[in-house]
Design an enzyme around this catalytic site. Structure first.
Site: not given
Length: 382
Positions: A351-352
């Site tokens: 998850d950036h």
């Protein structure tokens, strides 16, 4: 031969010359337009009834000529020492100039049209019907082509499990900005240990159990990947417990049973638990509580032959790691020697929103280190 202005079928008595379409000395073919005439009802081109050379032109643009007036003269072409005349031109098509104009504008060869008028004369309706028949034939050809391309199909039910998978995957993709990076790991040493335990100790362990243990150790070093983001509260919760979800392929679709407190288990315990969950998943015997509260998911796609993927994160988790198939290939060592090693690809999706590529790579490097040097896992055995 004199070419005269004749009644073009509109009950006319005279016509105005719009333009002369040929010049003296020109050679013309049968049905070639000679002059354009305007009456009180229509504008029509008058065609040549013969093939020949234009001798004299007696009219010019703007002239008003009565029906029967001479427009020009043509010297017919001689064929086999005979002069072609109106009386021996048996192939002449009976059609009004305006009818011929309609045919030319639509690209219709008037000789292919069957006339319905007196003596087989071709009228406007004959040309339009010919055009319409051509359009219908073209439409039928297209429809037949489409029907040939159509493939018969069956339907299958969109089951409850597939709907649940679809809803969860869609929510994950819409919510989480996914980033996937790829790496490879040398699993030769793990395979050697696995073989040694089987031969000398009679202990059967799956290599996936070693991989999962390595992930548990790395998650303690990088807890950001064992977390959950709440954008509403602007908080990232680092989970103290490590519950590993095992993506499992079943006939009814993907299912993710969970090994709870996986970091507290030995490699052998992980192997046993993983085997039990897989069997229960395949037999559709899992309980609801065995499918919830995972903190990190593993996808062991290698047995199916995968070499790479871009996995979708199991929402609301922060990351997912996929192991792909192992292939023996030449590898250059630190001593510049070429050896055959067992190499496996990894796909790490994160998850950036909560972390970046550098942290993900360091996390993956830690896992690679533990797998390539399985002796390091001894300090983590319980």
């Amino acid at each position: 031969m004199e070419i005269k202005l004749h009644d073009i079928g509109e009950g006319m008595s005279e016509g105005e010359i719009v333009q002369v379409l040929v010049n003296a000395g020109d050679f013309v073919t049968v049905d070639q337009p000679l002059v354009e005439v305007q009456t009180d009802k229509v504008t029509a081109e008058l065609p040549s009834p013969f093939a020949g050379r234009i001798e004299n032109i007696f009219v010019s643009s703007g002239d008003v000529i009565e029906v029967g007036g001479v427009l020009l003269t043509i010297s017919p072409i001689e064929r086999k020492n005979e002069v072609v005349t109106k009386t021996n031109n048996a192939t002449r098509i009976l059609a009004a100039p305006f009818t011929r104009k309609i045919a030319r504008e639509h690209g219709v060869d008037i000789e292919n049209v069957i006339g319905s008028g007196p003596a087989g004369r071709i009228v406007d309706e004959d040309v339009m019907n010919y055009i319409e028949l051509g359009r219908k034939a073209e439409v039928e050809l297209v429809q037949n082509h489409k029907e040939k391309k159509e493939v018969k199909s069956d339907t299958i039910p969109f089951t409850s499990r597939r709907r649940q998978i679809a809803a969860k995957m869609t929510k994950s993709v819409r919510t989480i900005p996914h980033v996937t990076h790829f790496d490879e790991v040398d699993v030769t040493n793990v395979l050697d240990i696995k073989s040694m335990l089987a031969e000398k100790r009679g202990i059967s362990l799956s290599v996936a159990a070693f991989y999962i243990k390595a992930v548990c150790v790395a998650l303690k070093d990088y807890p950001i990947f064992n977390s959950e983001l709440s954008e509403e509260e602007s908080l990232i919760t680092l989970k103290k417990d490590i519950h590993i979800g095992i993506a499992t392929d079943t006939e009814e679709g993907l299912i993710v049973p969970v090994i709870y407190h996986c970091d507290r288990l030995s490699i052998q315990d992980i192997h046993v638990k993983m085997k039990q969950l897989r069997e229960r998943a395949l037999n559709n015997e899992l309980k609801r509580e065995e499918l919830s509260s995972g903190t990190f998911t593993i996808s062991n796609a290698g047995p199916l032959g995968s070499t790479g993927a871009t996995p979708i994160i199991n929402y609301p988790e922060a990351a997912l790691l996929a192991f792909h198939k192992t292939i023996k290939r030449p590898v250059v060592t630190d001593e510049d020697e070429i050896v055959i090693r067992s190499m496996m690809n990894l796909s790490m999706t994160f998850d950036h929103r909560i972390t970046d590529g550098g942290t993900s790579m360091r996390f993956t490097n830690r896992i690679i280190e533990l797998i390539e040097q399985p002796s390091l896992l001894l300090t983590e055995l319980v």
